[in-house]
Design a protein around this motif. Structure first.
Motif, short mmCIF file in Angstrom:
data_model
loop_
_atom_site.label_atom_id
_atom_site.label_comp_id
_atom_site.label_asym_id
_atom_site.label_seq_id
_atom_site.Cartn_x
_atom_site.Cartn_y
_atom_site.Cartn_z
N LEU A 60 0.54 1.74 13.18
CA LEU A 60 2.00 1.85 13.17
C LEU A 60 2.50 2.37 14.51
O LEU A 60 3.51 1.90 15.03
CB LEU A 60 2.45 2.78 12.04
CG LEU A 60 2.36 2.19 10.62
CD1 LEU A 60 2.30 3.28 9.56
CD2 LEU A 60 3.57 1.27 10.37
N THR A 85 4.50 6.01 8.02
CA THR A 85 5.47 4.95 8.29
C THR A 85 6.57 5.49 9.20
O THR A 85 7.00 4.83 10.15
CB THR A 85 6.10 4.46 6.97
OG1 THR A 85 5.10 4.38 5.96
CG2 THR A 85 6.79 3.14 7.13
N ASP A 153 4.40 -2.53 6.81
CA ASP A 153 3.38 -1.54 6.51
C ASP A 153 2.64 -2.07 5.29
O ASP A 153 3.11 -1.95 4.15
CB ASP A 153 4.01 -0.17 6.25
CG ASP A 153 2.96 0.90 5.94
OD1 ASP A 153 1.83 0.54 5.56
OD2 ASP A 153 3.29 2.10 6.05
N ALA A 155 -0.35 -1.22 4.20
CA ALA A 155 -1.47 -0.32 3.89
C ALA A 155 -2.05 -0.58 2.50
O ALA A 155 -3.24 -0.39 2.27
CB ALA A 155 -1.02 1.14 4.01
N HIS A 156 -1.19 -1.02 1.55
CA HIS A 156 -1.66 -1.28 0.18
C HIS A 156 -2.00 -2.74 -0.04
O HIS A 156 -2.31 -3.12 -1.17
CB HIS A 156 -0.54 -0.96 -0.84
CG HIS A 156 0.00 0.42 -0.74
ND1 HIS A 156 1.16 0.81 -1.39
CD2 HIS A 156 -0.44 1.51 -0.09
CE1 HIS A 156 1.40 2.08 -1.13
NE2 HIS A 156 0.46 2.53 -0.34
N SER A 177 -4.52 -0.16 6.21
CA SER A 177 -5.30 1.08 6.16
C SER A 177 -6.63 0.81 5.48
O SER A 177 -6.68 0.12 4.46
CB SER A 177 -4.55 2.14 5.37
OG SER A 177 -5.38 3.29 5.22
N HIS A 179 -8.43 3.61 4.75
CA HIS A 179 -8.71 4.95 4.24
C HIS A 179 -9.38 4.79 2.89
O HIS A 179 -9.23 3.78 2.21
CB HIS A 179 -7.40 5.74 4.10
CG HIS A 179 -7.58 7.14 3.65
ND1 HIS A 179 -7.48 7.50 2.33
CD2 HIS A 179 -7.89 8.25 4.34
CE1 HIS A 179 -7.72 8.79 2.23
NE2 HIS A 179 -7.96 9.28 3.43
N GLU A 188 -12.08 6.52 7.33
CA GLU A 188 -10.78 6.45 7.98
C GLU A 188 -10.79 5.19 8.83
O GLU A 188 -11.76 4.95 9.57
CB GLU A 188 -10.53 7.65 8.89
CG GLU A 188 -10.61 9.01 8.22
CD GLU A 188 -9.29 9.47 7.59
OE1 GLU A 188 -8.29 8.73 7.71
OE2 GLU A 188 -9.30 10.55 6.97
N GLY A 189 -9.75 4.39 8.76
CA GLY A 189 -9.71 3.19 9.58
C GLY A 189 -8.42 2.43 9.32
O GLY A 189 -7.71 2.70 8.35
N TYR A 321 4.73 9.75 -3.91
CA TYR A 321 5.72 9.84 -2.85
C TYR A 321 6.88 10.77 -3.17
O TYR A 321 7.78 10.45 -3.95
CB TYR A 321 6.26 8.46 -2.47
CG TYR A 321 5.24 7.59 -1.80
CD1 TYR A 321 4.21 8.11 -1.02
CD2 TYR A 321 5.31 6.21 -1.95
CE1 TYR A 321 3.28 7.29 -0.39
CE2 TYR A 321 4.39 5.37 -1.33
CZ TYR A 321 3.38 5.92 -0.56
OH TYR A 321 2.47 5.11 0.04
C1 LIG Z 1 -2.27 5.13 3.31
C2 LIG Z 1 -0.97 4.75 3.91
C3 LIG Z 1 -0.71 4.90 5.27
C4 LIG Z 1 -1.62 5.63 6.21
O1 LIG Z 1 -2.86 5.10 6.32
P1 LIG Z 1 -3.97 5.86 7.20
O2 LIG Z 1 -5.00 4.81 7.41
O3 LIG Z 1 -4.45 7.01 6.38
O4 LIG Z 1 -3.32 6.29 8.46
C5 LIG Z 1 0.48 4.42 5.78
N1 LIG Z 1 1.38 3.84 4.99
C6 LIG Z 1 1.18 3.69 3.67
C7 LIG Z 1 2.22 2.99 2.86
C8 LIG Z 1 0.01 4.17 3.08
O5 LIG Z 1 -0.17 4.06 1.77
#
Ligand SMILES: *Cc1c(COP(=O)(O)O)cnc(C)c1O
Length: 375
Positions: A60, A85, A153, A155-156, A177, A179, A188-189, A321
């Protein structure tokens, strides 16, 4: 029975990822396994280019640098998201404007975005909550009209789709992500997907501390020098080797996770029909990718009581959240506009245990306990 909220998937081969990477070449960044992972992601999900990073937070931050966000630029994003984010843009001095989510899906509302656009708006950041796509056609249309960058974003959202297109491949940038709490992980990644040709060479430079090291090693440049700002955003190849094993098992992981999701959904449907709770809504343009399973209760008190009730039964469930607009860091900077859908989801969402290897008998026990709670 004791059921944790999350339990990462460790194939035995993962234990050998460090020697595997060392023997293949290097443990530092941009090695053999980094390239293998990036190629896999680009081929399978049609991202224009990908770069593995140390986290989604870093991806990000790279997106914010590439979008050239300057102090005072306005960036619109949901309040219902993880702090990373927002941090990525706050660090660059951006003025954050928090939009509300839809009333029935915790994804950013295009109407709420439109209300916040000013001449200073530079970028929109959207979060596909639980891997369920935001309304990307509407969002890309708003962005085109006002000449804004779009960062997904995601990440999910690995292996989830909007009208058949992989999430993270639609906006200018997508961030992922790895993680330990996500579908696939390496401790972590993360990863930045760059979907616009204009940013390809600069992305590589920012990734490697502001140097043209990558081009130098490809033989495209005779020197290796400081050419731009940047940082050390690269993932160690030891972790990339670990991630690659997850990719080799991606179909297996994903089909198990999607089955768990379907199972929860099917078993909880009768409770939704009785009006006791709400289940996730998947619009016709979206898919579920087995990222997590959540339900929405009527009140915060009821939700909190259910978490405690399940805890007594050995089941770990969590809320999700705390809204960023009312956080200790931000609430005084917020313009004061109410974000009622954000508040409702924050107060009423419960996330149930979800991981590869969660057994049918365990899900049955969880559902049974939820039914008991409502009786
Ligand atoms: C997990 C997550 C992140 C951060 O991910 P990292 O790899 O831990 O930095 C960012 N945004 C959302 C929506 C997340 O769920």
């Amino acid at each position: 029975m004791k059921i944790p909220f999350n339990k990462p998937y460790y194939p035995v081969a993962g234990l050998f990822s460090v020697p595997r990477a060392a023997i293949a070449g290097t443990l530092s960044g941009n090695g053999v396994f980094t390239k293998k992972c990036q190629q896999y992601f680009e081929n399978r999900f049609h991202f224009r280019k990908t770069l593995l990073t140390t986290s989604c937070s870093d991806a990000l931050e790279m997106a914010a640098i590439l979008a050239n966000i300057q102090p005072g630029d306005e960036v619109i994003m949901p309040s219902f998201t993880f702090v990373s984010t927002a941090n990525a843009f706050a660090i660059r001095g951006a003025k954050l404007r928090f939009a509300d989510v839809e009333h029935n899906i915790p994804d950013i509302s295009p109407a709420s975005i439109e209300e916040l656009i000013t001449p200073a708006t530079r970028a929109l950041v959207v979060v596909h909550y639980s891997g369920i796509a935001c309304d990307m056609d509407r969002i890309m249309k708003i962005a085109a009209k006002h000449n804004l960058f779009v960062v997904e974003d995601a990440a999910h959202s690995i292996d989830s789709y909007y009208k058949g297109r992989a999430l993270g491949s639609i906006g200018h940038f997508g961030t992922f992500s790895f993680h330990e709490t996500k579908n696939i992980f390496c401790g972590e990644g993360g990863m930045l997907a760059i979907n616009d040709n204009r940013f390809l060479s600069r992305a590589e430079i920012i990734w490697e501390k502001g140097t043209n090291r990558a081009a130098f090693y490809r033989g495209e440049s005779s020197t290796y020098n400081w050419v731009d700002i940047g940082s050390s955003f690269l993932l160690s190849d030891a972790l990339a080797a670990f991630l690659y094993i997850q990719l080799e098992n991606l179909d297996k992981i994903q089909s198990a996770r999607k089955r768990i999701w379907e199972h929860y959904y099917h078993e909880l449907k009768p409770l939704e029909e009785k009006g006791v709770l709400e289940l996730p809504v998947i619009p016709s343009y979206a898919t579920q990718n087995g990222n997590m399973f959540y339900c929405i209760l009527h009140t915060q008190v009821e939700r909190d009581n259910l978490i405690v009730y399940l805890k007594d039964k050995g089941i770990q469930s969590v809320f999700h959240y705390l809204p960023l607009h009312s956080s200790p860091y931000f609430h005084e900077k917020h313009d004061g506009r109410p974000l009622p859908n954000t508040d409702r989801f924050s107060q009423c969402i419960i996330r149930l245990p979800f991981y590869y290897g969660l057994k049918k008998s365990q899900i049955k026990y969880i559902i049974g306990s939820i039914k008991e709670f409502f009786n």
